[in-house]
Design an enzyme around this catalytic site. Sequence first.
Site, PDB file in Angstrom:
ATOM      1  N   ASP A  16     -24.115  -9.652 -16.505  1.00  0.00           N
ATOM      2  CA  ASP A  16     -23.761  -8.280 -15.873  1.00  0.00           C
ATOM      3  C   ASP A  16     -24.346  -7.819 -14.752  1.00  0.00           C
ATOM      4  O   ASP A  16     -25.417  -8.228 -14.453  1.00  0.00           O
ATOM      5  CB  ASP A  16     -23.723  -7.313 -17.169  1.00  0.00           C
ATOM      6  CG  ASP A  16     -22.857  -6.108 -17.093  1.00  0.00           C
ATOM      7  OD1 ASP A  16     -22.049  -6.187 -16.268  1.00  0.00           O
ATOM      8  OD2 ASP A  16     -23.421  -5.059 -17.484  1.00  0.00           O
ATOM      9  N   ASN A  64     -11.574  -7.446 -19.505  1.00  0.00           N
ATOM     10  CA  ASN A  64     -11.721  -7.361 -17.873  1.00  0.00           C
ATOM     11  C   ASN A  64     -10.264  -7.402 -17.399  1.00  0.00           C
ATOM     12  O   ASN A  64     -10.355  -7.339 -16.258  1.00  0.00           O
ATOM     13  CB  ASN A  64     -12.542  -8.524 -17.733  1.00  0.00           C
ATOM     14  CG  ASN A  64     -14.070  -8.329 -17.967  1.00  0.00           C
ATOM     15  OD1 ASN A  64     -14.741  -9.221 -18.434  1.00  0.00           O
ATOM     16  ND2 ASN A  64     -14.606  -7.074 -17.954  1.00  0.00           N
TER      17      ASN A  64
HETATM   18  C1  IPE Z   1     -19.203  -7.412 -20.239  1.00  0.00           C
HETATM   19  O1  IPE Z   1     -19.688  -7.006 -19.069  1.00  0.00           O
HETATM   20  C2  IPE Z   1     -18.203  -8.739 -20.089  1.00  0.00           C
HETATM   21  C3  IPE Z   1     -18.866  -9.733 -19.356  1.00  0.00           C
HETATM   22  C4  IPE Z   1     -19.871  -9.985 -18.648  1.00  0.00           C
HETATM   23  C5  IPE Z   1     -17.779 -11.040 -18.876  1.00  0.00           C
HETATM   24  P1  IPE Z   1     -18.824  -5.711 -18.805  1.00  0.00           P
HETATM   25  O2  IPE Z   1     -19.208  -5.148 -17.434  1.00  0.00           O
HETATM   26  O3  IPE Z   1     -17.232  -6.076 -18.708  1.00  0.00           O
HETATM   27  O4  IPE Z   1     -18.986  -4.683 -19.826  1.00  0.00           O
HETATM   28  P2  IPE Z   1     -18.829  -3.053 -19.989  1.00  0.00           P
HETATM   29  O5  IPE Z   1     -17.659  -2.750 -19.544  1.00  0.00           O
HETATM   30  O6  IPE Z   1     -20.046  -2.504 -19.233  1.00  0.00           O
HETATM   31  O7  IPE Z   1     -19.222  -2.761 -21.303  1.00  0.00           O
HETATM   32  C1  IPE Z   2     -20.313  -9.068 -14.418  1.00  0.00           C
HETATM   33  O1  IPE Z   2     -20.360  -8.015 -13.706  1.00  0.00           O
HETATM   34  C2  IPE Z   2     -18.933  -9.948 -14.317  1.00  0.00           C
HETATM   35  C3  IPE Z   2     -17.809  -9.619 -15.252  1.00  0.00           C
HETATM   36  C4  IPE Z   2     -17.901  -8.953 -16.130  1.00  0.00           C
HETATM   37  C5  IPE Z   2     -16.771 -10.348 -15.144  1.00  0.00           C
HETATM   38  P1  IPE Z   2     -19.680  -6.902 -13.357  1.00  0.00           P
HETATM   39  O2  IPE Z   2     -18.533  -7.106 -12.616  1.00  0.00           O
HETATM   40  O3  IPE Z   2     -19.442  -6.296 -14.726  1.00  0.00           O
HETATM   41  O4  IPE Z   2     -20.725  -6.002 -12.617  1.00  0.00           O
HETATM   42  P2  IPE Z   2     -20.916  -4.328 -12.771  1.00  0.00           P
HETATM   43  O5  IPE Z   2     -21.260  -4.219 -14.257  1.00  0.00           O
HETATM   44  O6  IPE Z   2     -19.551  -3.779 -12.374  1.00  0.00           O
HETATM   45  O7  IPE Z   2     -21.944  -4.114 -11.863  1.00  0.00           O
HETATM   46 MG    MG Z   3     -20.353  -5.023 -15.831  1.00  0.00          MG
END
Ligand code: IPE
Ligand code: IPE
Ligand code: MG
Length: 238
Positions: A16, A64
Site C-alpha cells: 500500500d 480497486n
Molecule cells: C489494498 O489497498 C489493496 C491492494 C494493496 C491491492 P487499498 O489502498 O485498496 O485499501 P484501502 O482502500 O486503503 O482499504
Molecule cells: C497500493 O497503493 C496499490 C494498489 C492498491 C493497487 P495505493 O494506490 O492504494 O496507494 P495509496 O494508498 O492511495 O497511497
Molecule cells: Mg491504498
Amino acid sequence: METDRVIPQHVAIIMDGNGRWAKAKGLPRNMGHAQGARVVERILEDADHMGIRYLTVYAFSTENWSRPDPEVKALMNLLRTYMKTSLAKCAKNNVCIRVIGDKSRLDEDLQRAIAGLEEATKENTGIHFQIAINYGGRDEIVRGVRALGERIAAGELRPEEITEQMIAASIDTAGLPDPDLLIRTCGEERISNFLLWQGAYTELYFTQAAWPDFTKEELERAIDAYNRRERRYGGLKG
Ligand code: IPE
Ligand code: IPE
Ligand code: MG
C-alpha cells in the site's frame, strides 16, 4: 541471535501507499505504481534469498475497480507487462507463479498471459509467488461456497460433510500453507479484504514505509518483529 532466527514459511504483503508516495514527490499516482512494480521484483528475490518459501502479494483488489478508469488501466498494463516479460527470470530463479483472485473479469490477453506463466512455472520448486489480482477474501469464499453448493446440488456431497479442509481446498489458495506473517505498508492498519480465511492466525506487521520505499532491510525488520511474537493458536505456549 541472527542464526537462530525463524524465517516465516509464508509471508503475505498488502503493498500500500503507491499513490501517497507519488503525491509526496509531486508525481502522478501511476509513477508510484510503476515504482511499486519494480520493488515487487526486488523483494521477491530478497525473500527467496532469505529462505521464505511462499510470498503472496496483493496487487489489485475486487474494490480497486472503483478507481478512476485511467488508473485501473495503468495497473492492468503493469500486470500485463509483468506476466508477459517475467518468464525467463522465473525460469532462471526457479519461481512458481500462481495468480489468485477472479481471473474471469480480466482482459482475455491478460488471462492468457497468466495461464501461460502459471503453466510454464508450475513444476518450479523454488519460491512460490502468489499474485492477488481482482482478489477479495469475501469474493473468494463466495466462489468456493458456490462450487461446494454445486456438488451438493449434484448429490455428490451432503451439507454435514463440509469441513474446514474442504473449504480451504475450494478457495484460490488451495494447497498453500496459511500465511505466517502479513505485512502492510504505509501506515494503514486494516486487512482490506485480503486472505480473510487464511489469515485466521497470521501475525500482523505494519510499517509506515510506503510500498515504493520498501526494502530488504524493512523485510528484515518485519521478520525480526515476527521472531519476537509468541504464536499460540488459542492454546498455551508449548
Ligand atoms: C489494498 O489497498 C489493496 C491492494 C494493496 C491491492 P487499498 O489502498 O485498496 O485499501 P484501502 O482502500 O486503503 O482499504
Ligand atoms: C497500493 O497503493 C496499490 C494498489 C492498491 C493497487 P495505493 O494506490 O492504494 O496507494 P495509496 O494508498 O492511495 O497511497
Ligand atoms: Mg491504498
